[in-house]
Every structure is written in C-alpha cells, then in structure tokens.
Motif scaffolding. Structure first.
Motif, PDB file in Angstrom:
ATOM      1  N   VAL A  44       0.913  -1.121  -0.138  1.00 32.34           N
ATOM      2  CA  VAL A  44      -0.055   0.055   0.033  1.00 32.34           C
ATOM      3  C   VAL A  44       0.772   1.328   0.093  1.00 32.34           C
ATOM      4  O   VAL A  44       1.767   1.531   0.844  1.00 32.34           O
ATOM      5  CB  VAL A  44      -0.899  -0.085   1.241  1.00 32.34           C
ATOM      6  N   LYS A  45       0.891   2.089  -0.932  1.00 32.95           N
ATOM      7  CA  LYS A  45       1.576   3.221  -1.204  1.00 32.95           C
ATOM      8  C   LYS A  45       0.778   4.437  -0.263  1.00 32.95           C
ATOM      9  O   LYS A  45      -0.218   4.671  -0.456  1.00 32.95           O
ATOM     10  CB  LYS A  45       1.569   3.903  -2.472  1.00 32.95           C
ATOM     11  N   ASN A  46       1.762   4.859   0.644  1.00 33.06           N
ATOM     12  CA  ASN A  46       1.338   5.904   1.703  1.00 33.06           C
ATOM     13  C   ASN A  46       2.666   6.714   2.223  1.00 33.06           C
ATOM     14  O   ASN A  46       2.271   7.590   3.037  1.00 33.06           O
ATOM     15  CB  ASN A  46       0.498   5.218   2.895  1.00 33.06           C
ATOM     16  N   SER A  47       3.553   6.837   1.615  1.00 31.90           N
ATOM     17  CA  SER A  47       4.622   7.675   1.965  1.00 31.90           C
ATOM     18  C   SER A  47       5.263   8.407   0.728  1.00 31.90           C
ATOM     19  O   SER A  47       4.874   8.543  -0.469  1.00 31.90           O
ATOM     20  CB  SER A  47       5.685   6.740   2.421  1.00 31.90           C
ATOM     21  N   GLU A  97       3.057  11.553  -1.049  1.00 33.40           N
ATOM     22  CA  GLU A  97       2.700  11.199   0.446  1.00 33.40           C
ATOM     23  C   GLU A  97       1.119  12.003   0.326  1.00 33.40           C
ATOM     24  O   GLU A  97       0.083  11.407   0.465  1.00 33.40           O
ATOM     25  CB  GLU A  97       3.375  11.425   1.452  1.00 33.40           C
ATOM     26  N   TYR A 100      -1.198  10.217  -2.643  1.00 33.33           N
ATOM     27  CA  TYR A 100      -1.654   8.840  -2.035  1.00 33.33           C
ATOM     28  C   TYR A 100      -2.776   9.319  -1.106  1.00 33.33           C
ATOM     29  O   TYR A 100      -3.775   8.290  -1.133  1.00 33.33           O
ATOM     30  CB  TYR A 100      -0.582   8.124  -1.337  1.00 33.33           C
ATOM     31  N   ALA A 101      -2.573  10.055  -0.274  1.00 31.87           N
ATOM     32  CA  ALA A 101      -3.569  10.156   0.995  1.00 31.87           C
ATOM     33  C   ALA A 101      -4.967  10.659   0.266  1.00 31.87           C
ATOM     34  O   ALA A 101      -6.085  10.183   0.815  1.00 31.87           O
ATOM     35  CB  ALA A 101      -3.115  10.967   2.009  1.00 31.87           C
ATOM     36  N   HIS A 104      -6.427   7.621  -1.848  1.00 26.95           N
ATOM     37  CA  HIS A 104      -7.113   6.373  -0.975  1.00 26.95           C
ATOM     38  C   HIS A 104      -8.217   7.078  -0.453  1.00 26.95           C
ATOM     39  O   HIS A 104      -9.286   6.447  -0.403  1.00 26.95           O
ATOM     40  CB  HIS A 104      -6.040   6.183   0.383  1.00 26.95           C
ATOM     41  N   GLU A 105      -8.366   8.209   0.066  1.00 27.54           N
ATOM     42  CA  GLU A 105      -9.588   8.733   0.590  1.00 27.54           C
ATOM     43  C   GLU A 105     -10.856   8.861  -0.221  1.00 27.54           C
ATOM     44  O   GLU A 105     -11.988   8.408   0.079  1.00 27.54           O
ATOM     45  CB  GLU A 105      -9.554  10.407   1.207  1.00 27.54           C
TER      46      GLU A 105
END
Length: 385
Positions: A44-47, A97, A100-101, A104-105
């Motif tokens: 999962v990409k989140n950084s 980051e 991605y956030a 994802h939201e």
C-alpha cells in the motif's frame, strides 16, 4: 466461469501511480463507477517514495496538493546560464504522500472497489476474459489493467536503444540562504560528465532548503554512493553546512519500444509498462494523468485502447536517444540549444507530444550537432522505410 473464484468486471494490478490513477478515473467516470473493480497491490503506497514534477498552464487538478511551484527556470552549462521565464506555465512539485492520501480517501467512497494486498503471479486470457493468479488465490475479470509487465508472457524483445534516466537526490537544509526559491534549475551540466549525459536538478523549496538530484541519461544504473559523491561535491560550491533530511533514488527506462505490442485483447499494460513515460524526458506524472483519462473514456465507449504517443514524436525521441547513446559528450549542447533558441511553450508542447510537425522540424533543425542529427534522422528513415 468458475463459481468458486471471485469475479469482477475489471482488475487493476499494481497500486502505484498508474494503477491508482486508473482506478480514480474509473471512479470519476459516471459510466464506469457502476463496474466492480479489484485493485491488487503488493504494497500500500502511503509515503513520500516519489517526487513528481511537471509543467502546466494555469490552475490544475492537483494544485491543492502541491508542495511548491516556480515561475522561472534555468538551464546551465559550463560556460553559460540560460534564464527561462515560464510565461503562462508553472513548474509544479507534488510529493507522493499527499497525493496517495487524497486518492485513498476518494477511493474509500467507492463501494464497488475492493482492494487486496497480494502479489500477482500470472494472468491468462480465457474465453470469459482473464484469469488472475496471486500468491493467495484466483480471480476472474472481463479485462485486466496491469502496471507490471510480462504477467501473461515474456514481453516482445526490445530492438530499440534502451537508456536509463537514473538519479539519486537529497532533500537538504543549509545553514545559509543559498537558494533562489522562485527559480528551478532544470539542468545544470556544469557537473562532471561520465557514463552518459549528466546534470544536476535543483528544486528550491525555500532560500535554505531544496531537493538536489544528480541525474544521468546513460546505459547503466548506479549505486547510491556514486550519486552522493557528486551531490556532496556540488553542494560545496555554496560553502555552507547542510543537513540531509531525506534521500531519493530512482530509475526510469528511456526507450521508444512499442509497449502497446505487449497488450492482449483483454490485458492492457499501463504506466511505464504501457509506455506512459515519455522516453526522451522521463516525465511520468502528467502523462499518466492524461493517458489514464483517455484509457477510461475509451473503455466507457467500448473503443480501442488509445495509442498514447504519436509515431512522429516517437521518431524524434528515437533520434534523441540515438544521439545521447552514441555521443553523450554532445548531450549538454543539444539540450542547451533547445532551451536557448526555442520558445518555452514550443518546447513544452514538444515534450508533451502536442506539437505540430513543423515545430518538431524547427527543434531538430536548430539543435546541435546538426550534421550528426541529420545523419541519425536519415538512417532511421531508411531503416524504417
């Protein structure tokens, strides 16, 4: 279909930029939002694993997520500094980051999207569509979009020149104010040239903080220590102490290889595996936004998967790759003349694949070394004819 296997309308393999963009464009499209979609991602990409930069006219879709914009740029050689007002364009920095956030939201609001963290092992076309096998289970779908090449069979051999745009970078904070936060350095060729065309890429965030990357267009990748030797030497010219806050490293293939030849009737490759990276520049983010939109719109209309790069632009990219592959010592002068003698809007249109044929001709005719370029053009015309 096998009733013991989970079935979806579409499966997206890979949760990086292209996979997430394709899912997001499907979510945005009113006709595609009613489809069942499985997104399979190995992680999962989140950084902040990526820093994307791109030029754009006016306001853009991602402006609320940007870390920095610039209205002026420089291209530097050992004997001149070319200052470039970007006119109606802005050069924009987006850190992954934040992006991605946001994605994802947005995707969390799509009830027909299922996400699984698994590794895809194989894809096989079947009469019903595609069977996808992971390290945990099997799935079925009408169509698969994959950012991972070679899942169904080995890719078609690449007979074209292959170079790599590889780089290592530091986010640094200096004790003195040494950067101009209003001006980005796109290419500084005053650095040592070896093993390809080498330049420094400087993205100032403030007067005492910047992303500084040592970039090479060349045949082989380097270890991080090799970039860091050049980075430390480059930073010495400002005679200031600095702290390294983050590090980046990456490698982007530079080739005019026709990635669309690897597609199947029900398997479409996306991202770098699908040819979404412009081979002559390595710029990926803005192209991916455009190509994902085109892909989903074509899919909604049940049309063919679009050809992303026009044959004419692919031809000129091949000429450039041949030049810097055979004569890397001439690369700095080639790029300097393009930025020095062409209007920036023409350069950006060419790099985006939106230029007219006569604009492409002007860029090549005013570039140097002229005779070498014309010989490469002639050789490719004869070989492809």
């Amino acid at each position: 279909m096998d009733q013991n296997v989970e079935s979806f309308d579409y499966i997206i393999v890979g949760g990086g930029l292209s996979g997430l963009l394709t899912a997001y464009r499907m979510f945005q499209h009113p006709e595609m939002r009613h489809s069942s979609v499985l997104l399979i991602e190995s992680e999962v990409k989140n950084s902040n694993d990526r820093t994307w930069c791109y030029w754009e006219e006016g306001k853009g879709e991602w402006d609320h997520l940007l870390s920095k914009t610039w209205s002026r740029a420089q291209v530097i050689s050992t004997h001149e500094v070319c200052a470039i007002p970007l006119e109606q364009y802005s050069y924009k920095m987006l850190r992954s980051e934040n992006w991605y956030a946001f994605i994802h939201e947005q995707l969390s609001e799509w009830p027909l999207l299922l996400r699984r963290q698994e590794k895809v092992v194989h894809c096989t076309e079947q009469p019903f569509g595609v069977e996808v096998i992971t390290d945990q289970r099997r799935y079925q779908a009408k169509h698969v979009f994959s950012s991972v090449a070679g899942l169904d069979r080995a890719p078609v051999p690449n007979s074209d020149r292959l170079l790599h745009q590889h780089f290592g970078g530091w986010f640094v904070r200096t004790s003195k104010a040494v950067f101009n936060p209003d001006e980005v350095v796109l290419m500084d060729f005053s650095v040592q040239q070896r093993d390809g065309v080498c330049f420094m890429y400087v993205l100032p965030l403030t007067s005492n903080s910047a992303l500084v990357e040592y970039t090479v267009f060349g045949p082989r990748k380097w270890e991080m220590e090799e970039y860091e030797l050049h980075l430390s030497h480059y930073l010495q010219k400002w005679k200031t102490d600095y702290v390294i806050e983050e590090k980046e490293r990456g490698c982007i293939p530079m080739t005019v290889y026709p990635f669309e030849n690897n597609n199947r009737s029900a398997i479409t490759y996306i991202g770098s595996a699908g040819g979404w990276t412009r081979p002559s520049t390595g710029y990926t983010f803005y192209n991916s936004c455009t190509y994902a939109t085109q892909l989903v719109e074509a899919l909604a209309k049940k049309g063919e998967v679009p050809r992303y790069l026009k044959r004419r632009h692919r031809f000129f990219d091949a000429v450039m790759l041949e030049l810097i592959g055979l004569f890397p010592s001439k690369g700095a002068d080639f790029f300097m003349r393009i930025y020095r003698f062409q209007p920036i809007d023409r350069v950006f249109r060419f790099l985006d694949g939106r230029s007219m044929w006569w604009e492409d001709a002007l860029i090549i005719l005013k570039a140097r070394p002229r005779m070498t370029l014309l010989k490469i053009v002639w050789k490719r015309l004869v070989s492809k004819g």
